[in-house]
Design a protein around this motif. Structure first.
Motif, short mmCIF file in Angstrom:
data_model
loop_
_atom_site.label_atom_id
_atom_site.label_comp_id
_atom_site.label_asym_id
_atom_site.label_seq_id
_atom_site.Cartn_x
_atom_site.Cartn_y
_atom_site.Cartn_z
N LEU A 64 0.82 -1.21 0.00
CA LEU A 64 0.00 0.00 0.00
C LEU A 64 0.85 1.26 0.00
CD1 LEU A 64 -3.05 -0.82 2.30
CD2 LEU A 64 -2.92 -0.77 -0.20
N TYR A 65 2.06 1.18 0.56
CA TYR A 65 2.96 2.34 0.48
C TYR A 65 3.26 2.64 -0.98
CZ TYR A 65 7.37 4.72 -0.08
OH TYR A 65 8.35 5.57 -0.53
N ALA A 66 3.56 1.58 -1.75
CA ALA A 66 3.91 1.76 -3.15
C ALA A 66 2.72 2.24 -3.98
CB ALA A 66 4.43 0.45 -3.73
N ALA A 67 1.50 2.00 -3.50
CA ALA A 67 0.30 2.44 -4.22
C ALA A 67 0.10 3.95 -4.14
CB ALA A 67 -0.93 1.71 -3.69
N LEU A 98 3.66 8.29 12.11
CA LEU A 98 2.21 8.43 12.03
C LEU A 98 1.68 8.03 10.66
CD1 LEU A 98 1.78 11.71 14.10
CD2 LEU A 98 1.32 9.36 14.82
N GLU A 99 2.46 8.25 9.61
CA GLU A 99 2.03 7.79 8.29
C GLU A 99 2.06 6.27 8.23
OE1 GLU A 99 0.70 8.14 4.26
OE2 GLU A 99 0.56 9.36 6.07
N LEU A 103 -0.95 3.70 7.46
CA LEU A 103 -0.86 2.60 6.50
C LEU A 103 -1.29 1.28 7.14
CD1 LEU A 103 2.50 3.36 4.65
CD2 LEU A 103 0.24 3.20 3.59
N GLY A 104 -0.78 1.01 8.35
CA GLY A 104 -1.15 -0.22 9.04
C GLY A 104 -2.64 -0.32 9.27
N SER A 105 -3.26 0.81 9.60
CA SER A 105 -4.70 0.81 9.87
C SER A 105 -5.51 0.50 8.61
CB SER A 105 -5.14 2.15 10.46
OG SER A 105 -5.15 3.18 9.47
N GLY A 137 -0.44 -5.41 8.79
CA GLY A 137 -0.78 -4.21 9.55
C GLY A 137 -0.06 -4.19 10.89
N ASP A 138 0.00 -5.35 11.54
CA ASP A 138 0.69 -5.45 12.84
C ASP A 138 2.18 -5.12 12.71
OD1 ASP A 138 -1.71 -6.19 13.94
OD2 ASP A 138 -1.25 -8.34 14.01
#
Length: 353
Positions: A64-67, A98-99, A103-105, A137-138
Motif C-alpha cells: 500500500l505504500y507503493a500504491a 504516524l504515516e 498505513l497499518g490501519s 498491519g501489525d
C-alpha cells in the motif's frame, strides 16, 4: 524560453487541494520550501522503514505504500512544525511514524470492511488473504512504535494513546451503538477515534517535536481532531454521490455493506412516515444483500436518501465541524502556517459542493 520549474508551493498546494496563493511572498515560499524538503525526507525514510527482511512480509508491507497516497498527515506535521524549529530529525521521525500507523490501519480496515480496492489497487487481503493482511498491519504498527521509541516517553505515549483510540473506534464501529447510546453521538465519537485521533496526533506532534511554543499544542490537537470528523462526515455525503466516475466507487458503498452513515442515522431520527418508510426499505435491502441479493436493489432507496434532508443536515454538520476546527486556530500567530491550515479546512468543505 519558459522555465518548466514548478514554483515553490505549487506542488504542496496541489497536495492540500488549494491554490498556491497561500505560499506567495518570501515567508510563504520559505514555508513551502521547508515542507517540500521535509516531505522528500519523509518519503525517502518511509521507503526504508517499511522494508522487512522476510520476502513475503516485505512484499506485503510495501504494497500500500507503493500504491501512493497524499501523505496528508506528514504534511500537517511538517506544517505545524514551522511554528517552531521546523524540520528537526524528531519531526521527520514523527511524520514517518504516524504515516506508517495510518498505513497499518488501512490493512486492518479493509479486512474488517471487506473492501475490494484501496488506492487504485486490489486490497491487500484479496492478494494474500485476511490473515496475512492483518499481520502486515501489525508489522507496520511495530515499525511505527520503533520510530517513536527513539524520541522518548512523550512520543511513545502519543503513539500509544492514538493507537488505543484507533482500535476503540474500530471496535465500536464493529459492535455498533448499544440501546443506551445516542446513535448520533456514538457515531461522532467513532469518527473522532478512527480518523480524528491520528490527524490530531500529526498536528500535535509537529508542535511538540519542533519545540514550538507549548500553547500551540492544544489548539492544533483540537484542529486535527475536528478536521478528521468533518472529513468523514463529508465522505458520508460523497458516498451517496450520483457520479461514481468522480468518487471512484459505487454510490452508497458503505450502506450497501451494512455500515451506518450519518445521513442514514439522521433519516432514522426523523419521525415522519416517509422517512420511516425509506429507512425500512434501506434496512430490508441491506438484509437482502447480506443474504446474497444484487446490491443494485438499493439503487432507488439510496437515490431518495441522497435527496433527503438527512443528507443536507450531514453536510451542514460537516461545515460546522470545519468551522470549529478553523476557530481552534485563533491562538496561532497570523501567517502562512495558520492561513494554510485554514485553507486546507475550507477546501475539505468545497470538495462536497
Amino acid at each position: 524560453m519558459t522555465s518548466s520549474r514548478v514554483a515553490p508551493g505549487s506542488r504542496l498546494a496541489s497536495r492540500l487541494g488549494f491554490s498556491d496563493r497561500v505560499f506567495i511572498g518570501t515567508a510563504g515560499r520559505r514555508v513551502a520550501r521547508a515542507i517540500e524538503d521535509g516531505l522528500e525526507k519523509v518519503e525517502t525514510g518511509l521507503a526504508e522503514d517499511v522494508r522487512v527482511a522476510d520476502p513475503l512480509a516485505d512484499a506485503a508491507s510495501r504494497y500500500l505504500y507503493a500504491a501512493g497516497g497524499k501523505r496528508i498527515r506528514p504534511v500537517l506535521t511538517l506544517l505545524a512544525a514551522q511554528l517552531g524549529d521546523g524540520n528537526t530529525e524528531q519531526v521527520i521521525d514523527v511524520a514517518k511514524a504516524l504515516e506508517i500507523t495510518h498505513l497499518g490501519s488501512l490493512y486492518h480496515d479493509d479486512v474488517m470492511d471487506g473492501a475490494d480496492r484501496r488506492r487504485g489497487v486490489p486490497a491487500a487481503q484479496t492478494v494474500w488473504g485476511n490473515n496475512i493482511a492483518i499481520l502486515t498491519g501489525d508489522i507496520l504498527f511495530s515499525r511505527a512504535s520503533q520510530l517513536m521509541s527513539r524520541l522518548g516517553e512523550r512520543a511513545i505515549r502519543l503513539q500509544a494513546d492514538t493507537f488505543e483510540r484507533l482500535v476503540l473506534g474500530q471496535m465500536h464501529e464493529t459492535i455498533g451503538a448499544q440501546p443506551d447510546d445516542d446513535p448520533i453521538e456514538f457515531y461522532i465519537q467513532v469518527l473522532a477515534d478512527k480518523t480524528g485521533s491520528l490527524i490530531a496526533a500529526a498536528t500535535q506532534g509537529g508542535v511538540i517535536f519542533s519545540n514550538a511554543p507549548s500553547e500551540y499544542e492544544e489548539p492544533l490537537r483540537v484542529y486535527g481532531e475536528k478536521i478528521g470528523v468533518a472529513f468523514q462526515l463529508l465522505d458520508d455525503v460523497i458516498d451517496l454521490s450520483a457520479k461514481p466516475e468522480d468518487t471512484g466507487k459505487v454510490p452508497g458503498t458503505d450502506l450497501r455493506a451494512g455500515v451506518p452513515t450519518m445521513p442514514y442515522l439522521l433519516l432514522k431520527a426523523e419521525p415522519d412516515d416517509a422517512s420511516i418508510d425509506l429507512a425500512s426499505r434501506i434496512d430490508d435491502g441491506v438484509a437482502r444483500i447480506a443474504d446474497g441479493a444484487d446490491p443494485s436493489i438499493l439503487d432507488g432507496p439510496l437515490t431518495e436518501l441522497r435527496d433527503h434532508t438527512g443528507t443536507q443536515k450531514t453536510l451542514a454538520l460537516a461545515h460546522s465541524w470545519t468551522q470549529d476546527a478553523i476557530d481552534a486556530l485563533a491562538p496561532l500567530p497570523r501567517g502562512t502556517v495558520r492561513e494554510a491550515l485554514t485553507r486546507f479546512a475550507e477546501t475539505l468543505v468545497e470538495r462536497s459542493s
